[in-house]
Design an enzyme around this catalytic site. Structure first.
Site, PDB file in Angstrom:
ATOM      1  N   HIS A 260      -8.145  -5.218  -0.724  1.00 25.73           N
ATOM      2  CA  HIS A 260      -6.941  -4.482  -0.323  1.00 25.73           C
ATOM      3  C   HIS A 260      -6.344  -5.199   0.891  1.00 25.73           C
ATOM      4  O   HIS A 260      -6.648  -4.872   2.043  1.00 25.73           O
ATOM      5  CB  HIS A 260      -7.297  -3.032   0.019  1.00 25.73           C
TER       6      HIS A 260
ATOM      7  N   SER B 210       0.832  -1.195   0.000  1.00 26.10           N
ATOM      8  CA  SER B 210       0.000   0.000   0.000  1.00 26.10           C
ATOM      9  C   SER B 210       0.878   1.262   0.000  1.00 26.10           C
ATOM     10  O   SER B 210       1.662   1.449  -0.928  1.00 26.10           O
ATOM     11  CB  SER B 210      -0.976  -0.043   1.175  1.00 26.10           C
TER      12      SER B 210
ATOM     13  N   ASP C 213      -9.715  -4.571  -5.106  1.00 20.57           N
ATOM     14  CA  ASP C 213      -9.151  -3.554  -4.209  1.00 20.57           C
ATOM     15  C   ASP C 213      -9.947  -2.256  -4.364  1.00 20.57           C
ATOM     16  O   ASP C 213      -9.927  -1.624  -5.415  1.00 20.57           O
ATOM     17  CB  ASP C 213      -7.682  -3.320  -4.555  1.00 20.57           C
TER      18      ASP C 213
END
Length: 222
Positions: free
Chosen positions: A195, A114, A163
Site C-alpha cells: 500500500h 487511497s 496491498d
C-alpha cells in the site's frame, strides 16, 4: 465555502492550461504529500494546471494530518454515507478550479491515492460530467456502481499486488464492473508493491492517462 490550504502549480493566465489535474491525498496525509506525484505528472503533461487541496477533516490521532472523511469506526455499512456527505464540497472545489483555469470537465482529471482515490471514484460516479478521467491508486469504490449506471469518464486503476490495507480484489472487481458498464477502464497490478504510492506506480498511472487521452483524440478524428 472554505476548502483549507490549496497548492497550485503550472500555467499562468498568459499560458492557458490544456488540462486541470486535481490531486487528492490519502487519509493521514496532507496536500504536501501529493506534491511529488503532481510534479511527476507535470513532467508528462507540462501544460496541465495542478491543484493539490487539503482534506476537509483533521486526522484523529494526528491533528497535523488530514483526511477527507472520518475513518473512526469506518465499515462497509457507513462508508458510502461518509463519502456522499463530502461530495458536494468536492464538486464545488473542482468547479471553482475549472472556472479559475477555464478548463472544462472533459479535460479535468481527478488523481487520488487511497482514501483520495475513493473520493475521486465516487465523485465521477455521482457527478456526471465533472471530470473526464480518474487515476486511482490503491483505492476502492465505497460502493460498486450499479447495473445501468452511466459514468462518462475514463478510469485508470493502479494497485499493489501485496496491498494489505485495500486489497487488490477491490480494484479487480471494480475493473470488471466498469468494463461491464462499457466504461473505458485500465487496471495495473504492480505485483511486488504494497500500500504505497511509488515512482513506478505514479509513472504507470500517468502513462495510462496519456494513452487514454491519445485514444480519445484519435477516436474523434474518424
Amino acid at each position: 465555502m472554505h476548502f483549507g490550504k490549496v497548492y497550485r502549480f503550472g500555467p499562468t493566465p498568459e499560458h492557458p492550461a490544456n488540462h486541470l489535474f486535481v490531486f487528492l491525498h490519502a487519509s493521514g496525509g496532507d496536500a504536501r504529500s501529493m506534491i511529488p506525484a503532481a510534479f511527476k505528472f507535470q513532467g508528462r503533461f507540462p501544460s496541465a494546471a495542478l491543484v493539490v487541496p487539503t482534506g476537509f477533516a483533521s486526522y484523529e490521532s494526528d491533528r497535523a494530518s488530514q483526511q477527507w472523511y472520518s475513518t473512526r469506526g469506518l465499515n462497509d455499512d457507513n462508508r458510502m454515507a461518509r463519502v456522499s456527505a463530502i461530495l458536494p464540497r468536492i464538486e464545488a472545489l473542482v468547479r471553482r478550479e475549472q472556472t479559475n483555469y477555464r478548463v472544462p470537465g472533459e479535460r479535468t482529471v481527478l488523481i487520488g491515492y487511497s482514501q483520495g482515490g475513493t473520493v475521486a471514484l465516487e465523485t465521477v460516479k455521482s457527478v456526471p460530467g465533472l471530470a473526464g478521467a480518474v487515476v486511482a491508486y490503491a483505492a476502492r469504490f465505497a460502493r460498486l456502481p450499479k447495473l445501468g449506471s452511466h459514468i462518462g469518464a475514463r478510469i485508470h486503476l493502479v494497485h499493489g499486488g501485496y496491498d494489505s490495507v485495500v486489497s487488490r480484489v477491490h480494484a479487480e472487481r471494480a475493473a470488471r464492473v466498469l468494463a461491464g458498464l462499457h466504461v473505458p477502464v485500465t487496471l495495473d497490478v504492480i505485483e511486488d508493491l504494497g500500500h504505497a504510492l511509488t515512482h513506478e506506480a505514479i509513472c504507470r498511472g500517468s502513462l495510462r492517462l496519456l494513452q487514454g487521452i491519445y485514444e480519445g483524440r484519435r477516436a474523434t478524428l474518424h
